[in-house]
Scaffold this motif. Structure first.
Motif, PDB file in Angstrom:
ATOM      1  N   UNK A   1       0.774  -1.022  -0.135  1.00 52.65           N
ATOM      2  CA  UNK A   1      -0.164   0.294   0.240  1.00 52.65           C
ATOM      3  C   UNK A   1       0.479   1.260   0.253  1.00 52.65           C
ATOM      4  N   UNK A   2       1.680   1.588   0.873  1.00 52.42           N
ATOM      5  CA  UNK A   2       2.855   2.601   0.844  1.00 52.42           C
ATOM      6  C   UNK A   2       3.565   3.075  -0.782  1.00 52.42           C
ATOM      7  N   UNK A   3       3.868   1.597  -1.193  1.00 55.89           N
ATOM      8  CA  UNK A   3       4.346   1.517  -2.232  1.00 55.89           C
ATOM      9  C   UNK A   3       3.418   2.373  -3.555  1.00 55.89           C
ATOM     10  N   UNK A   4       2.528   2.280  -3.439  1.00 55.15           N
ATOM     11  CA  UNK A   4       0.958   2.771  -4.433  1.00 55.15           C
ATOM     12  C   UNK A   4       1.191   3.849  -4.337  1.00 55.15           C
ATOM     13  N   UNK A   5       0.996   4.572  -2.607  1.00 54.01           N
ATOM     14  CA  UNK A   5       0.624   5.170  -2.370  1.00 54.01           C
ATOM     15  C   UNK A   5       1.421   6.253  -3.051  1.00 54.01           C
ATOM     16  N   UNK A   6       2.943   6.143  -2.216  1.00 51.22           N
ATOM     17  CA  UNK A   6       3.645   6.872  -3.021  1.00 51.22           C
ATOM     18  C   UNK A   6       4.513   6.955  -4.528  1.00 51.22           C
ATOM     19  N   UNK A   7       3.117   6.942  -4.798  1.00 46.58           N
ATOM     20  CA  UNK A   7       4.053   7.230  -6.555  1.00 46.58           C
ATOM     21  C   UNK A   7       3.069   7.912  -7.047  1.00 46.58           C
ATOM     22  N   UNK A   8       4.221   8.441  -8.078  1.00 46.50           N
ATOM     23  CA  UNK A   8       3.318  10.014  -8.211  1.00 46.50           C
ATOM     24  C   UNK A   8       3.248   9.628 -10.392  1.00 46.50           C
ATOM     25  N   UNK A   9       2.514   9.251 -10.903  1.00 47.28           N
ATOM     26  CA  UNK A   9       2.588   9.141 -12.274  1.00 47.28           C
ATOM     27  C   UNK A   9       2.529  10.194 -13.030  1.00 47.28           C
ATOM     28  N   UNK A  10       2.214  11.021 -12.847  1.00 45.84           N
ATOM     29  CA  UNK A  10       3.359  12.917 -13.630  1.00 45.84           C
ATOM     30  C   UNK A  10       4.457  12.753 -13.656  1.00 45.84           C
ATOM     31  N   UNK A  11       4.901  12.605 -12.344  1.00 44.89           N
ATOM     32  CA  UNK A  11       6.470  12.406 -12.105  1.00 44.89           C
ATOM     33  C   UNK A  11       6.870  11.705 -13.070  1.00 44.89           C
ATOM     34  N   UNK A  12       6.843  10.185 -13.319  1.00 44.37           N
ATOM     35  CA  UNK A  12       7.360   9.185 -13.762  1.00 44.37           C
ATOM     36  C   UNK A  12       6.786   9.281 -15.191  1.00 44.37           C
ATOM     37  N   UNK A  13       6.356   9.926 -15.205  1.00 47.60           N
ATOM     38  CA  UNK A  13       6.086  10.575 -16.818  1.00 47.60           C
ATOM     39  C   UNK A  13       7.243  11.778 -17.295  1.00 47.60           C
ATOM     40  N   UNK A  14       7.532  12.591 -16.306  1.00 48.56           N
ATOM     41  CA  UNK A  14       7.985  13.641 -16.669  1.00 48.56           C
ATOM     42  C   UNK A  14       9.498  13.062 -16.491  1.00 48.56           C
ATOM     43  N   UNK A  15       9.836  12.677 -15.723  1.00 43.17           N
ATOM     44  CA  UNK A  15      11.383  12.352 -15.687  1.00 43.17           C
ATOM     45  C   UNK A  15      11.023  10.960 -16.866  1.00 43.17           C
ATOM     46  N   UNK A  16      10.187  10.417 -18.089  1.00 46.57           N
ATOM     47  CA  UNK A  16      10.841   9.559 -19.269  1.00 46.57           C
ATOM     48  C   UNK A  16      10.648  10.611 -19.994  1.00 46.57           C
TER      49      UNK A  16
END
Lengths: 280, 280
Positions: free
Chosen positions: A241-256
């Motif tokens: 649950x913690x892994x999911x809660x701290x995940x930020x898809x916008x951030x990940x896509x920006x990093x890509x």
């Protein structure tokens, strides 16, 4: 004679008859050429749609740009995706023609390790293609394949494209829809599903609509996700649950995007024109 | 009934039978969808090779990155290309399966306005495909089509792929080879030809080998080049020579990469995910 032979070798290796000869694995673009051939075979067998070939080409280009390897933001997205799928009550993995041509075995294995259902879900649905894809999945060890006689419809999509299985996508709380069309990803999000996608194009509508977007080639992502699922299966629920809660898809896509940008900058600064040749 | 009708309308409009109905031009991805369909039709008619579909997909990916519009470095390259073609003694425009599927009419018109010869030049040459492409060109108003019975060979390429027409590419001083394979572009450069290409991938070997590289979608580039040719036809020779002399292909390619890089930076910073929808 020498020229003729080198032509034959070149054509065989580089373009179409990958299955008939062994491409040396040392070839810089071995995997790309092998999977290109698999997609063409998929079309010839009636598994992959013609538009699937074009989509594959788009993927190849984005894969060039990310460097044909799994990059850190994709690893982050995969960890979150596996955590979410392990936490799901009714996880479903969607399968289309390109997925069936590229990673049939891995799809079945991933579903098994996650206790997820498999559902065939086609953009260009024909009963013929559904049947052939189901055969491929059963040949690769699937125990159950949904989506063969779908009775429900995703609201906002017209009949053929919206058809889903009552026991699969209809009931699912978390769906993995790799290589998916933007309209359908959006419609699934609107239904309140948690949507995970695998898409090499970080700018596609699917990539932007999904809750978790894995920007990676599915041929690398699925084997890695199988590993992660095996590793993470024993983690306590709170950790997942913690892994999911701290995940930020916008951030990940920006990093890509930043990764691609920096790679292009490096290529541009390298004075690559004419003098130096890259394996592109 | 309503649902069924809207499904039919939707499918017809959006995907497969573009020629039979009008896609609303307001659709954000109208052009991309229209030309994707043209390539699929091209394959069905035997004009376009399977690998041509994948290549088209790669082009679509780079077109996403540049923003699906003609950018300033492409305009600069087109002006230089037209100047060079107007100055040429024996200009030739090469035609392959993707070109014939996408811009047959524009290809013929461009050749006419430039007094250039048209030559069919295929990577996967078969007499059947050559014949069909010739038919398409004649239907679109071509007076003469070369490359049907080529008697010469480009040195360094094996027989099928190297075949060229004595009165066309063989004799040409300036060649426009759009959507061309890197090996052939390189071989033509080695022959001392002045090579102009149209390629959406600024990193491809063709893009890097050519003397002038137009990084644009051919469906936008050819109409613009026809306009430029009409405008520039009346310019004095010295003006045309000056345009060519001051043109720097490395600089133009770097500008393309910088354009893509800046666009990615803007998108990465802009938080485009989910909330804002771009017409991508």
């Amino acid at each position: 004679m020498h020229i003729r032979l080198s032509f034959i070798t070149f054509s065989l290796i580089l373009f179409l008859v990958v299955d008939m000869v062994k491409i040396p694995k040392s070839h810089p673009r071995y995997w790309s050429l092998l999977y290109r051939e698999k997609i063409i075979e998929g079309m010839e067998k009636g598994i992959t749609a013609k538009a699937g070939l074009i989509a594959h080409g788009r993927g190849e280009a984005f894969d060039y740009l990310i460097g044909e390897k799994t990059i850190p933001p994709a690893e982050t997205a995969m960890r979150a995706a596996i955590a979410k799928l392990l936490l799901a009550k009714h996880p479903v993995i969607s399968v289309n023609g390109n997925v069936a041509a590229l990673v049939p075995k891995e799809t079945v294995e991933l579903a098994k390790v996650l206790n997820a259902k498999l559902e065939i879900n086609l953009f260009y649905r024909t009963e013929e293609r559904v049947k052939k894809i189901a055969e491929v999945l059963y040949e690769n060890g699937a125990d159950e394949v949904l989506g063969i006689n779908p009775t429900k419809r995703i609201p906002g999509l017209e009949s053929e494209r919206g058809k889903v299985d009552e026991n699969g996508i209809w009931k699912a709380d978390v769906i993995l829809v790799p290589l998916e069309d933007g309209d359908r990803t959006e419609a699934l999000c609107r239904m309140g599903k948690f949507v995970i996608t695998v898409d090499l194009n970080p700018l596609s509508r699917s990539a932007r609509m999904a809750d978790i977007t894995i920007v990676d080639n599915i041929v690398r992502a699925y084997p890695r996700m199988i590993e992660l699922a095996k590793e993470m299966k024993s983690l306590p629920k709170e950790d997942l649950e913690k892994i999911v809660a701290t995940y930020d898809n916008s951030k990940v896509l920006s990093e890509v995007l930043i990764h691609i940008r920096d790679r292009l900058t490096k290529l541009a600064e390298g004075g690559i024109w004419k003098k130096e040749k890259l394996d592109i």
